[in-house]
Design an enzyme around this catalytic site. Structure first.
Site, PDB file in Angstrom:
ATOM      1  N   TYR A  89       0.868  -1.182   0.000  1.00  0.00           N
ATOM      2  CA  TYR A  89       0.000   0.000   0.000  1.00  0.00           C
ATOM      3  C   TYR A  89       0.901   1.226   0.000  1.00  0.00           C
ATOM      4  O   TYR A  89       2.093   1.115   0.295  1.00  0.00           O
ATOM      5  CB  TYR A  89      -0.986  -0.009   1.175  1.00  0.00           C
ATOM      6  CG  TYR A  89      -0.390  -0.133   2.560  1.00  0.00           C
ATOM      7  CD1 TYR A  89      -0.058   0.993   3.299  1.00  0.00           C
ATOM      8  CD2 TYR A  89      -0.191  -1.385   3.142  1.00  0.00           C
ATOM      9  CE1 TYR A  89       0.459   0.880   4.586  1.00  0.00           C
ATOM     10  CE2 TYR A  89       0.338  -1.509   4.422  1.00  0.00           C
ATOM     11  CZ  TYR A  89       0.652  -0.369   5.132  1.00  0.00           C
ATOM     12  OH  TYR A  89       1.172  -0.482   6.392  1.00  0.00           O
ATOM     13  N   HIS A 116       6.493  -0.460   1.090  1.00  0.00           N
ATOM     14  CA  HIS A 116       6.136   0.498   0.062  1.00  0.00           C
ATOM     15  C   HIS A 116       7.091   0.403  -1.118  1.00  0.00           C
ATOM     16  O   HIS A 116       8.208  -0.027  -1.003  1.00  0.00           O
ATOM     17  CB  HIS A 116       6.146   1.908   0.642  1.00  0.00           C
ATOM     18  CG  HIS A 116       5.426   2.013   1.933  1.00  0.00           C
ATOM     19  ND1 HIS A 116       4.098   1.688   2.049  1.00  0.00           N
ATOM     20  CD2 HIS A 116       5.839   2.344   3.165  1.00  0.00           C
ATOM     21  CE1 HIS A 116       3.727   1.841   3.306  1.00  0.00           C
ATOM     22  NE2 HIS A 116       4.765   2.236   4.002  1.00  0.00           N
TER      23      HIS A 116
HETATM   24  C1  LIG Z   1       4.838  -5.147   6.203  1.00  0.00           C
HETATM   25  O1  LIG Z   1       3.521  -5.186   6.718  1.00  0.00           O
HETATM   26  C2  LIG Z   1       3.282  -6.232   7.649  1.00  0.00           C
HETATM   27  C3  LIG Z   1       1.827  -6.171   8.028  1.00  0.00           C
HETATM   28  O2  LIG Z   1       1.444  -4.916   8.467  1.00  0.00           O
HETATM   29  C4  LIG Z   1       4.185  -6.062   8.855  1.00  0.00           C
HETATM   30  O3  LIG Z   1       3.987  -7.119   9.768  1.00  0.00           O
HETATM   31  C5  LIG Z   1       5.631  -6.043   8.383  1.00  0.00           C
HETATM   32  O4  LIG Z   1       6.464  -5.780   9.479  1.00  0.00           O
HETATM   33  C6  LIG Z   1       5.828  -4.970   7.342  1.00  0.00           C
HETATM   34  N1  LIG Z   1       7.173  -5.022   6.823  1.00  0.00           N
HETATM   35  C7  LIG Z   1       7.982  -3.979   6.869  1.00  0.00           C
HETATM   36  C8  LIG Z   1       9.343  -4.213   6.316  1.00  0.00           C
HETATM   37  O5  LIG Z   1       7.644  -2.901   7.315  1.00  0.00           O
END
Ligand SMILES: *[C@@H]1O[C@H](CO)[C@@H](O)[C@H](O)[C@H]1NC(C)=O
Ligand SMILES: *[C@@H]1O[C@H](CO)[C@@H](O)[C@H](O)[C@H]1NC(C)=O
Ligand SMILES: *[C@@H]1O[C@H](CO)[C@@H](O)[C@H](O)[C@H]1NC(C)=O
Ligand SMILES: *[C@@H]1O[C@H](CO)[C@@H](O)[C@H](O)[C@H]1NC(C)=O
Ligand SMILES: *[C@@H]1O[C@H](CO)[C@@H](O)[C@H](O)[C@H]1NC(C)=O
Ligand SMILES: *[C@@H]1O[C@H](CO)[C@@H](O)[C@H](O)[C@H]1NC(C)=O
Length: 307
Positions: free
Chosen positions: A235, A283
């Site tokens: 997203y 992102h």
């Molecule tokens: C990506 O999103 C998931 C779900 O919100 C989260 O658990 C994960 O830590 C996120 N990854 C990063 C690298 O921010």
């Protein structure tokens, strides 16, 4: 005679200083010459860029209100962002509770008036950028998360009309005339806003002014992801969504503090970079940056890279 010489010397000196200044800050001096250039052609003229027309949709409401309930289909997209376990009925009931506490944001159609926005990201490229006066000069000044002004006034300005935040980090906003723009990613975030409003954690300073706490519409987030980013990334980043928000709020948009610093690092202007790796998380940072460049090329935003 000597007075004449003095004046001449003074003028020569002044010209020299101006030339040096323009040499070192070409973009900035250009912008100063074009101050208040907003003539409302920018986004409303009929011969706008075809690429822009296929992306920009004025009828998507940026903020939640009692008037624009999202559909179950849009809710189902939104609930996947952070694995919301609540269902649509629960979401709707929560929104209803929320708007018993918060006034709906007033309708702010552009009404033909030309409004200008500064969108200030947090990139280290703002260090030494001297954009302060230019940022402050626009009608709306939108900052993101912790983006601070104290100590950096010359580079980032002093005014903040809107501060974009993740709900749980929104407590203790000291200024009572700053709009708080909250990006919710799950029903729990809306419940947090309800609780924080009840306990006065947010909204206390705002209680006498209506509509200062604004909640971004999940449908708007979906629109940014699908239409502006072509569904790239999980997203959109808050920074990118804020930029599109500015395009919806203002006819002329000035973009500062996005992208890497002059070393190519993603740093913040107020702190030492510790994590040397490009952190774009879920992102699609590169893709988002490409869209910003495209917006700048088609003259829908003015993009200031800081170097
Ligand atoms: C990506 O999103 C998931 C779900 O919100 C989260 O658990 C994960 O830590 C996120 N990854 C990063 C690298 O921010
Ligand atoms: C623009 O947004 C409105 C409201 O969400 C939607 O009904 C309409 O289909 C959209 N227009 C286009 C061209 O996508
Ligand atoms: C949105 O939902 C609220 C509460 O369920 C309801 O009162 C309102 O009429 C709805 N508005 C629209 C436009 O459907
Ligand atoms: C916010 O302010 C309250 C009361 O002044 C304080 O107890 C709390 O620690 C503050 N929270 C943050 C996150 O600064
Ligand atoms: C906002 O704060 C200023 C100074 O702190 C104060 O003078 C003013 O009355 C406040 N306005 C409202 C609406 O609370
Ligand atoms: C910034 O990037 C350069 C490489 O382009 C690297 O050498 C430098 O260590 C980085 N700076 C910080 C503070 O991480």
């Amino acid at each position: 005679m000597s007075t004449k010489n003095n004046i001449l010397t003074f003028l020569l000196l002044l010209t020299g200083i101006c030339l040096i200044w323009m040499e070192t800050r070409p973009e900035f001096s250009f912008s100063l010459l074009n101050f208040r250039s907003c003539d409302c052609d920018t986004l409303t003229s009929t011969d706008v860029d075809p690429w822009f027309i296929t992306h920009f949709n004025r009828s998507v409401e940026p903020f939640m209100s009692t008037k624009n309930n999202i559909s179950e289909r849009h809710f189902n997209w939104w609930k996947k962002l952070q694995y919301d376990r609540r269902n649509y009925a629960y979401y709707k009931a929560t929104v209803e509770k929320l708007f018993q506490l918060l006034p709906s944001p007033p309708d702010e159609p552009s009404s033909g008036r030309c409004r200008t926005c500064s969108v200030v990201g947090n990139s280290g490229n703002l260090n030494d950028a001297h954009y302060g006066p230019l940022i402050d000069h626009q009608d709306l000044v939108i900052r993101i998360n912790k983006g601070q002004t104290e100590g950096y006034e010359q580079h980032v300005g002093t005014r903040t009309t809107h501060r974009v935040m993740y709900p749980e980090s929104a407590s203790n906003i000291s200024s009572n005339d700053t709009h708080i723009v909250l990006f919710p990613f799950k029903t729990k975030d809306l419940e947090w806003i309800i609780k924080a409003t009840k306990t006065g954690l947010i909204g206390r300073q705002h209680s006498t002014k209506k509509g200062l706490v604004m909640v971004v519409n999940p449908s708007f987030m979906k629109y940014v992801h699908e239409i502006w980013l072509g569904k790239k990334g999980k997203y959109p980043s808050t920074g990118f969504m804020t930029l599109v928000l500015a395009i919806h709020l203002c006819e002329e948009v000035h973009v500062f503090g996005y992208g890497a610093d002059s070393d190519g690092n993603w740093s913040h202007y107020w702190e030492e970079l510790l994590n040397k790796k490009l952190r774009t998380g879920n992102h699609s940072g590169k893709h988002e940056y490409g869209i910003i460049l495209k917006l700048a090329q088609s003259q829908k935003v003015k993009f200031y890279t800081g170097y």
